[in-house]
Design a protein around this motif. Structure first.
Motif, PDB file in Angstrom:
ATOM      1  N   LEU A   5       0.840  -1.145  -0.187  1.00 33.27           N
ATOM      2  CA  LEU A   5      -0.050  -0.116  -0.055  1.00 33.27           C
ATOM      3  C   LEU A   5       0.907   1.180  -0.048  1.00 33.27           C
ATOM      4  O   LEU A   5       2.020   1.173   0.637  1.00 33.27           O
ATOM      5  CB  LEU A   5      -0.996  -0.070   1.256  1.00 33.27           C
ATOM      6  CG  LEU A   5      -1.672  -1.188   1.424  1.00 33.27           C
ATOM      7  CD1 LEU A   5      -2.604  -1.052   3.006  1.00 33.27           C
ATOM      8  CD2 LEU A   5      -2.811  -1.187   0.419  1.00 33.27           C
ATOM      9  N   LEU A   6       0.608   2.134  -0.820  1.00 38.91           N
ATOM     10  CA  LEU A   6       1.115   3.443  -0.815  1.00 38.91           C
ATOM     11  C   LEU A   6       0.309   4.736  -0.311  1.00 38.91           C
ATOM     12  O   LEU A   6      -1.026   4.643  -0.793  1.00 38.91           O
ATOM     13  CB  LEU A   6       1.575   3.796  -2.181  1.00 38.91           C
ATOM     14  CG  LEU A   6       2.887   2.778  -2.853  1.00 38.91           C
ATOM     15  CD1 LEU A   6       2.963   3.308  -4.301  1.00 38.91           C
ATOM     16  CD2 LEU A   6       3.814   2.510  -1.968  1.00 38.91           C
ATOM     17  N   PHE A   7       0.676   5.684   0.287  1.00 38.96           N
ATOM     18  CA  PHE A   7      -0.317   6.766   0.892  1.00 38.96           C
ATOM     19  C   PHE A   7       0.356   7.999   0.365  1.00 38.96           C
ATOM     20  O   PHE A   7       1.715   8.107  -0.079  1.00 38.96           O
ATOM     21  CB  PHE A   7      -0.065   6.524   2.244  1.00 38.96           C
ATOM     22  CG  PHE A   7      -1.127   5.408   2.721  1.00 38.96           C
ATOM     23  CD1 PHE A   7      -2.265   5.406   3.057  1.00 38.96           C
ATOM     24  CD2 PHE A   7      -0.426   4.359   3.047  1.00 38.96           C
ATOM     25  CE1 PHE A   7      -3.192   4.525   3.205  1.00 38.96           C
ATOM     26  CE2 PHE A   7      -1.279   3.234   3.596  1.00 38.96           C
ATOM     27  CZ  PHE A   7      -2.552   3.271   3.672  1.00 38.96           C
ATOM     28  N   GLY A   8      -0.370   9.070   0.447  1.00 35.71           N
ATOM     29  CA  GLY A   8       0.026  10.440   0.129  1.00 35.71           C
ATOM     30  C   GLY A   8       0.746  10.643  -1.185  1.00 35.71           C
ATOM     31  O   GLY A   8       0.492  10.001  -2.059  1.00 35.71           O
ATOM     32  N   PRO A   9       1.795  11.330  -1.040  1.00 34.11           N
ATOM     33  CA  PRO A   9       2.533  11.698  -2.470  1.00 34.11           C
ATOM     34  C   PRO A   9       3.074  10.399  -3.034  1.00 34.11           C
ATOM     35  O   PRO A   9       3.479  10.616  -4.137  1.00 34.11           O
ATOM     36  CB  PRO A   9       3.726  12.593  -1.899  1.00 34.11           C
ATOM     37  CG  PRO A   9       3.287  12.872  -0.444  1.00 34.11           C
ATOM     38  CD  PRO A   9       2.247  12.168   0.052  1.00 34.11           C
ATOM     39  N   ARG A  11       1.636   7.587  -3.638  1.00 32.87           N
ATOM     40  CA  ARG A  11       0.713   6.916  -4.308  1.00 32.87           C
ATOM     41  C   ARG A  11       0.667   7.911  -5.719  1.00 32.87           C
ATOM     42  O   ARG A  11       0.619   7.146  -6.770  1.00 32.87           O
ATOM     43  CB  ARG A  11      -0.653   7.154  -3.762  1.00 32.87           C
ATOM     44  CG  ARG A  11      -1.652   6.847  -4.507  1.00 32.87           C
ATOM     45  CD  ARG A  11      -3.148   7.064  -4.086  1.00 32.87           C
ATOM     46  NE  ARG A  11      -3.110   7.724  -2.878  1.00 32.87           N
ATOM     47  CZ  ARG A  11      -3.960   8.944  -3.038  1.00 32.87           C
ATOM     48  NH1 ARG A  11      -4.572   9.344  -4.127  1.00 32.87           N
ATOM     49  NH2 ARG A  11      -4.075   9.714  -1.886  1.00 32.87           N
ATOM     50  N   ARG A  17      -1.973   2.600  -5.939  1.00 28.03           N
ATOM     51  CA  ARG A  17      -2.287   2.797  -4.393  1.00 28.03           C
ATOM     52  C   ARG A  17      -2.083   1.380  -3.971  1.00 28.03           C
ATOM     53  O   ARG A  17      -1.522   1.361  -2.764  1.00 28.03           O
ATOM     54  CB  ARG A  17      -3.773   3.164  -4.427  1.00 28.03           C
ATOM     55  CG  ARG A  17      -4.223   3.332  -3.030  1.00 28.03           C
ATOM     56  CD  ARG A  17      -5.843   3.375  -2.767  1.00 28.03           C
ATOM     57  NE  ARG A  17      -6.234   3.665  -1.567  1.00 28.03           N
ATOM     58  CZ  ARG A  17      -6.280   5.039  -1.296  1.00 28.03           C
ATOM     59  NH1 ARG A  17      -6.015   5.889  -2.187  1.00 28.03           N
ATOM     60  NH2 ARG A  17      -6.837   5.373   0.066  1.00 28.03           N
ATOM     61  N   ALA A  71       2.921  -1.170   4.142  1.00 30.43           N
ATOM     62  CA  ALA A  71       2.390  -0.026   4.026  1.00 30.43           C
ATOM     63  C   ALA A  71       3.566   1.006   4.120  1.00 30.43           C
ATOM     64  O   ALA A  71       4.409   1.213   4.805  1.00 30.43           O
ATOM     65  CB  ALA A  71       1.311   0.508   4.963  1.00 30.43           C
ATOM     66  N   LEU A  73       4.554   4.676   4.351  1.00 27.78           N
ATOM     67  CA  LEU A  73       3.981   6.074   5.044  1.00 27.78           C
ATOM     68  C   LEU A  73       4.722   7.373   4.865  1.00 27.78           C
ATOM     69  O   LEU A  73       5.635   7.227   5.571  1.00 27.78           O
ATOM     70  CB  LEU A  73       3.421   5.619   6.470  1.00 27.78           C
ATOM     71  CG  LEU A  73       2.838   4.272   6.768  1.00 27.78           C
ATOM     72  CD1 LEU A  73       2.614   4.172   8.223  1.00 27.78           C
ATOM     73  CD2 LEU A  73       1.300   4.399   6.120  1.00 27.78           C
TER      74      LEU A  73
ATOM     75  N   GLU B  49      -6.332  11.385   3.398  1.00 25.95           N
ATOM     76  CA  GLU B  49      -6.181  10.166   3.138  1.00 25.95           C
ATOM     77  C   GLU B  49      -5.753   9.574   4.556  1.00 25.95           C
ATOM     78  O   GLU B  49      -5.140  10.248   5.085  1.00 25.95           O
ATOM     79  CB  GLU B  49      -5.251   9.652   2.114  1.00 25.95           C
ATOM     80  CG  GLU B  49      -4.911   8.496   1.907  1.00 25.95           C
ATOM     81  CD  GLU B  49      -3.763   8.259   0.779  1.00 25.95           C
ATOM     82  OE1 GLU B  49      -3.261   9.081   0.382  1.00 25.95           O
ATOM     83  OE2 GLU B  49      -3.940   7.096   0.356  1.00 25.95           O
ATOM     84  N   TYR B  51      -5.096   5.611   6.754  1.00 30.05           N
ATOM     85  CA  TYR B  51      -4.695   4.190   6.691  1.00 30.05           C
ATOM     86  C   TYR B  51      -5.788   3.378   7.517  1.00 30.05           C
ATOM     87  O   TYR B  51      -5.545   3.354   8.863  1.00 30.05           O
ATOM     88  CB  TYR B  51      -3.245   3.978   7.011  1.00 30.05           C
ATOM     89  CG  TYR B  51      -2.617   2.472   7.114  1.00 30.05           C
ATOM     90  CD1 TYR B  51      -3.609   1.333   6.096  1.00 30.05           C
ATOM     91  CD2 TYR B  51      -1.591   2.224   7.397  1.00 30.05           C
ATOM     92  CE1 TYR B  51      -2.933   0.389   6.259  1.00 30.05           C
ATOM     93  CE2 TYR B  51      -1.012   0.992   7.241  1.00 30.05           C
ATOM     94  CZ  TYR B  51      -1.787   0.072   6.669  1.00 30.05           C
ATOM     95  OH  TYR B  51      -1.241  -1.202   6.572  1.00 30.05           O
ATOM     96  N   TRP B 121      -2.645  12.080   5.652  1.00 29.92           N
ATOM     97  CA  TRP B 121      -2.332  12.757   4.300  1.00 29.92           C
ATOM     98  C   TRP B 121      -3.277  13.864   3.711  1.00 29.92           C
ATOM     99  O   TRP B 121      -4.167  13.393   3.144  1.00 29.92           O
ATOM    100  CB  TRP B 121      -1.627  11.820   3.317  1.00 29.92           C
ATOM    101  CG  TRP B 121      -0.517  11.109   4.082  1.00 29.92           C
ATOM    102  CD1 TRP B 121       0.857  11.078   3.999  1.00 29.92           C
ATOM    103  CD2 TRP B 121      -0.826   9.547   4.662  1.00 29.92           C
ATOM    104  NE1 TRP B 121       1.361  10.267   4.885  1.00 29.92           N
ATOM    105  CE2 TRP B 121       0.565   9.519   5.090  1.00 29.92           C
ATOM    106  CE3 TRP B 121      -1.803   8.952   4.959  1.00 29.92           C
ATOM    107  CZ2 TRP B 121       0.677   8.206   6.006  1.00 29.92           C
ATOM    108  CZ3 TRP B 121      -1.581   7.703   5.686  1.00 29.92           C
ATOM    109  CH2 TRP B 121      -0.397   7.266   6.220  1.00 29.92           C
ATOM    110  N   TRP B 132       0.378  18.595  -1.754  1.00 29.03           N
ATOM    111  CA  TRP B 132       0.185  17.932  -0.230  1.00 29.03           C
ATOM    112  C   TRP B 132       0.783  19.002   0.491  1.00 29.03           C
ATOM    113  O   TRP B 132       1.548  19.679   0.532  1.00 29.03           O
ATOM    114  CB  TRP B 132       1.234  16.736  -0.646  1.00 29.03           C
ATOM    115  CG  TRP B 132       0.861  15.573  -1.476  1.00 29.03           C
ATOM    116  CD1 TRP B 132       1.203  15.580  -2.643  1.00 29.03           C
ATOM    117  CD2 TRP B 132      -0.464  14.777  -1.122  1.00 29.03           C
ATOM    118  NE1 TRP B 132       0.419  14.357  -3.237  1.00 29.03           N
ATOM    119  CE2 TRP B 132      -0.439  14.173  -2.300  1.00 29.03           C
ATOM    120  CE3 TRP B 132      -1.171  14.361  -0.064  1.00 29.03           C
ATOM    121  CZ2 TRP B 132      -1.447  12.886  -1.998  1.00 29.03           C
ATOM    122  CZ3 TRP B 132      -1.986  13.417  -0.176  1.00 29.03           C
ATOM    123  CH2 TRP B 132      -2.039  12.573  -1.077  1.00 29.03           C
TER     124      TRP B 132
END
Lengths: 79, 147
Positions: A5-9, A11, A17, A71, A73, B49, B51, B121, B132
């Motif tokens: 899983l990738l988050f924020g920037p 992704r 994602r 993940a 983060l 976003e 998790y 995020w 962001w």
């Protein structure tokens, strides 16, 4: 296959994602992702990026099973 | 104690009414409601976003710290995720205690953590595109008051 899983920037940078990757350790997973996408590989090792395996933060390498959830983060922005 | 994330808009008044119902010994309830800002047209939509699972668990750890530090009867944290329009409530924190000081301070503490370190995020969508957002120096300084 570990679930990644990738988050924020991260992704946005990768353009995905979530995906499945066949890897038996975090180090192997990271080198597979970096071989495919060098920019993403560099970003995953960037400043402030934390890694959670099965929702627990890990430092250094960690073994992965077929049911592991990994993940990446990036620095958290707060709410 | 409750920590919840929601994609749907919520009504802070209804949350407060439910939180205070039946509290014959509490004496003090403090609340904070954060509202998404338009930034004079610079922000059309805020995208938050989380998790799922991890975010609630991390917020829950800080909620436990608040309970250890102040004598609270209860607390609740409700946070929006997904797309949030200016003017919509984004976060609601309520704390219940026998007396006001504990309720005020715990609410303040929880918000300083949520704004600076909670696993979210945040992206702003505006007329100049998307960007962001990271916590400000002020957000970090506010949180450091509690160390």
């Amino acid at each position: 296959m570990a679930r990644v899983l990738l988050f924020g920037p991260l992704r946005d940078l990768a353009g995905w994602r979530e995906r499945e990757v066949a890897a038996t350790s975090l180090a192997e997973l990271r080198s597979l992702l970096a071989a495919e996408d060098a920019d993403l590989g560099a970003a995953l090792g960037g400043k402030g990026v934390q890694i959670a395996v099965d929702q627990a933060i890990v430092r250094g390498d960690a073994p992965l099973t077929t049911r592991s959830e990994v993940a990446f983060l990036p620095p958290m922005s707060g709410g | 104690m409750s920590v919840r994330l929601t994609e749907a808009p919520f009504d802070p008044g209804a949350e407060l009414t439910a939180f205070t119902a039946g509290r014959t010994e509490t004496g003090a309830v403090a609340t904070f409601t954060g509202i998404a800002r338009a930034e004079a047209g610079a922000t059309a939509i805020l995208e938050l976003e989380a998790y799922p699972g991890f975010t609630e668990a991390e917020i829950g750890k800080i909620a436990q710290q608040a309970r250890a530090r102040w004598d609270l009867h209860d607390l609740m944290i409700l946070h929006r995720v997904g797309q949030i329009a200016p003017g919509e409530p984004i976060v609601f924190v309520a704390t219940a205690a026998s007396h006001r000081r504990a309720a005020f301070e715990a609410c303040d503490f929880l918000m300083d953590y949520l704004k600076s370190r909670a696993p979210f995020w945040k992206k702003e969508h505006g007329p100049d595109g998307r960007r962001w957002i990271e916590p400000t120096a002020q957000d970090h300084a506010d949180r450091d008051r509690w160390d």
